[in-house]
Design a protein around this motif. Sequence first.
Motif, PDB file in Angstrom:
ATOM      1  N   GLY A  97      19.418 -23.190   6.523  1.00  0.00           N
ATOM      2  CA  GLY A  97      19.183 -23.032   7.954  1.00  0.00           C
ATOM      3  C   GLY A  97      19.992 -23.952   8.843  1.00  0.00           C
ATOM      4  O   GLY A  97      19.551 -24.325   9.922  1.00  0.00           O
ATOM      5  N   LEU A  98      21.207 -24.317   8.414  1.00  0.00           N
ATOM      6  CA  LEU A  98      22.041 -25.185   9.259  1.00  0.00           C
ATOM      7  C   LEU A  98      22.574 -24.399  10.452  1.00  0.00           C
ATOM      8  O   LEU A  98      22.598 -23.171  10.440  1.00  0.00           O
ATOM      9  CB  LEU A  98      23.212 -25.728   8.447  1.00  0.00           C
ATOM     10  CG  LEU A  98      22.856 -26.643   7.274  1.00  0.00           C
ATOM     11  CD1 LEU A  98      24.127 -27.079   6.560  1.00  0.00           C
ATOM     12  CD2 LEU A  98      22.087 -27.860   7.756  1.00  0.00           C
ATOM     13  N   SER A  99      23.001 -25.139  11.477  1.00  0.00           N
ATOM     14  CA  SER A  99      23.532 -24.504  12.692  1.00  0.00           C
ATOM     15  C   SER A  99      24.641 -23.512  12.357  1.00  0.00           C
ATOM     16  O   SER A  99      25.640 -23.856  11.733  1.00  0.00           O
ATOM     17  CB  SER A  99      24.087 -25.573  13.633  1.00  0.00           C
ATOM     18  OG  SER A  99      25.003 -24.986  14.539  1.00  0.00           O
ATOM     19  N   HIS A 142      26.637 -22.124  14.381  1.00  0.00           N
ATOM     20  CA  HIS A 142      27.849 -22.467  15.129  1.00  0.00           C
ATOM     21  C   HIS A 142      28.701 -23.457  14.353  1.00  0.00           C
ATOM     22  O   HIS A 142      29.885 -23.235  14.116  1.00  0.00           O
ATOM     23  CB  HIS A 142      27.477 -23.071  16.485  1.00  0.00           C
ATOM     24  CG  HIS A 142      27.029 -22.046  17.478  1.00  0.00           C
ATOM     25  ND1 HIS A 142      25.747 -22.003  17.966  1.00  0.00           N
ATOM     26  CD2 HIS A 142      27.683 -21.038  18.066  1.00  0.00           C
ATOM     27  CE1 HIS A 142      25.638 -21.000  18.815  1.00  0.00           C
ATOM     28  NE2 HIS A 142      26.791 -20.392  18.902  1.00  0.00           N
ATOM     29  N   VAL A 143      28.050 -24.568  13.964  1.00  0.00           N
ATOM     30  CA  VAL A 143      28.806 -25.642  13.318  1.00  0.00           C
ATOM     31  C   VAL A 143      29.349 -25.192  11.966  1.00  0.00           C
ATOM     32  O   VAL A 143      30.531 -25.396  11.658  1.00  0.00           O
ATOM     33  CB  VAL A 143      27.916 -26.893  13.153  1.00  0.00           C
ATOM     34  CG1 VAL A 143      28.658 -27.974  12.391  1.00  0.00           C
ATOM     35  CG2 VAL A 143      27.478 -27.408  14.510  1.00  0.00           C
ATOM     36  N   VAL A 144      28.496 -24.548  11.161  1.00  0.00           N
ATOM     37  CA  VAL A 144      28.945 -24.108   9.841  1.00  0.00           C
ATOM     38  C   VAL A 144      30.071 -23.082   9.979  1.00  0.00           C
ATOM     39  O   VAL A 144      31.080 -23.161   9.275  1.00  0.00           O
ATOM     40  CB  VAL A 144      27.774 -23.524   9.032  1.00  0.00           C
ATOM     41  CG1 VAL A 144      28.272 -22.853   7.766  1.00  0.00           C
ATOM     42  CG2 VAL A 144      26.777 -24.622   8.688  1.00  0.00           C
ATOM     43  N   LEU A 196      24.845 -22.300   3.304  1.00  0.00           N
ATOM     44  CA  LEU A 196      24.538 -23.354   4.264  1.00  0.00           C
ATOM     45  C   LEU A 196      23.662 -22.854   5.409  1.00  0.00           C
ATOM     46  O   LEU A 196      22.790 -23.576   5.895  1.00  0.00           O
ATOM     47  CB  LEU A 196      25.832 -23.961   4.815  1.00  0.00           C
ATOM     48  CG  LEU A 196      26.664 -24.737   3.794  1.00  0.00           C
ATOM     49  CD1 LEU A 196      27.986 -25.176   4.396  1.00  0.00           C
ATOM     50  CD2 LEU A 196      25.903 -25.948   3.280  1.00  0.00           C
TER      51      LEU A 196
END
Lengths: 314, 349
Positions: free
Chosen positions: A90-92, A94-96, A85
Amino acid sequence: MDILDILLSATFWAAVIRIASPLIFATLGELICERAGVLNLGIEGIMVIGAFAGWMAVYLGTGLWAGVGVAMLAGMLFGLLHATLTVPFGLSQHVVGLGVTLLATATASFAYRLSLPEVTSPPKITPFQPWEIPVLSDIPLIGPALFSQTALTYLAFILVMIVSLILYRTPLGLALRAAGENPASVEAQGLSVTAIRMGAVIVGSGLMAIGGAFLTMSAFSSFFFEMVNGRGWICIALVVFGAWKPSKALLGALLFAGFDALQVRLQQTPMGAVVPYQVFLMVPYVLSILALILMSRRAEVPAALMVPFNKGER
Amino acid sequence: MRLEPIPNPSALRRFGLPTGALALTVLIASALALLAGANPFATLGLILKGAAGSKFALLETLNRATPMIFTGLAVAVAFRAKLWNIGAEAQLYGGAIVTVLLGTGALPLPSLLLLPVIALAAMLAGALILLGPVLMKTRLGVDEVVTTLLFNFIMLLFVSYLLEGPMKDPMGMGWPKSPALDKAARLPRIVEGLRLHWGFALAILSAIAVWVIQTRTTLGYEIRAVGLNAEAARFAGIPVGRVMVKTALLSGGLAALAGFSEVAGLKGNLTLDLSPGFGYTGIIVAMLALLNPLGVVISAIFVAGVFVGADSMSRAAGVPTYIADILMATALLTMVLALKLTTTRVRWR
């Protein structure tokens, strides 16, 4: 018993090494991820799943080392999820990372309830036993502290050396560090940033899970829901404190474990009768925050930490 | 593989992908139910029934949603400015402590005056708790994720100390709990006889207020600018540090209202298990709502419904209630991926 007595007892130093061990595994794991440019906030949950998976495997009848292997694989699986992810997509981070922590923790709880529906207190396994190294363990004070630990503890210290060697003395380590500093230069060498970062996160997550497994398979002999209790977050602070270097991170883990072992013992002194025990329990968390503040000015953060890399983009 | 931006995503992409994410989540839930030896359809049906199958169930869901709306708003406000406040749990307890402090006879005021005073004081406490980590971030560059997370643990120990020491209920038979609030400090029920208190209304009002701030005020504009690109915002003359601090005060205050509402509206006293992780659930709520304050209300009710429904399903079908936690974490991860794929195309090689 005053502080001097505590500091001169072998059990205190043995405890320091024991408390430091899971932190060393997990801190090394996080360090590898961050050195490649990925902040892995899945660490807390990955430690939980490692603690659960290793313990469960042994409870179901595998050997202790096979249990460590199962824990590592479980951690690597969640590492793969995190890496997929955050790296190619390249997802955040922090969130992942928080999502992976929530998912791994929930998976451990779900699997625990599913496999042991009716129990009120979790069953015990026979954990790793101390392994006394001949001759060395007979040295007064140092012997019992350093050389009569479990095999996992020795492994933790050996890993610090191995990770250092790989990071600083091999082409792989160079590529990994470059992926965290200047990913474009890695691509220019014909290497894949995506592959290096994903590999780092997966391997790092495996180490975090062993850190968790240390809790159920060496320090205690059962699994409890709250047993990781913020150790993962503390390890993230330790990586910063150690300036992203394995040897300094080891020092940080030992220092931290020293204070932790000290606060437990201070609770038994006259001081413990005056100061509420919760204040002692706060020490690890407060120390972590202090460590972050202390290092904030001179930390050498990997330049591409938390910066996703998309090929062909500049 | 490479990612390429899509300038104008089609409606199919914009709606299809998030729907696909939810479908995948439901699929995983079904698989987990099968794993637990239950019928997936029956399990999902029981969750739905437990969440909204009766008036009682629905009110229970709305009650559970109330603190999640507050923490969801707290997270949404902060994340919009790329301020990673993971400490809503600590701020919630800060609000709860102040509620007990002021609500057990310290202020001889009539209820209509007392409640707003307590709410404001609680907000102040929550704001101050987040101020520390934020000042560490803006002044020293210390990452606020770790500090706010660590504060959660410190706060819980502090509450434990209070409940076993100075704030312990002398009539509590030794249980670590605070004395009960005075009647004047209790949030009344919206409709007499129905188990839903004014905290829910306050949560809705807060969501509207946050929406107004975000879309109709300079601060809202500045928060978005800082979140999109802090460097560019600084270049445009926006005082980034000050905007961060204002965001933090708002975020911490909102999270603290969750504690106020739970103590004054639902529980009536403070215990160590006041929050089963509402601070962390707020992150899921906010992300599912795409950080939209009005969306937070809907997503909080949805998330609360899944938790309440899973509780009653678990009793009936024997699937561990932790299925709800797995579902929510899965929904979070699939949703952020779906959103990314809405605006980017994957090119292999």
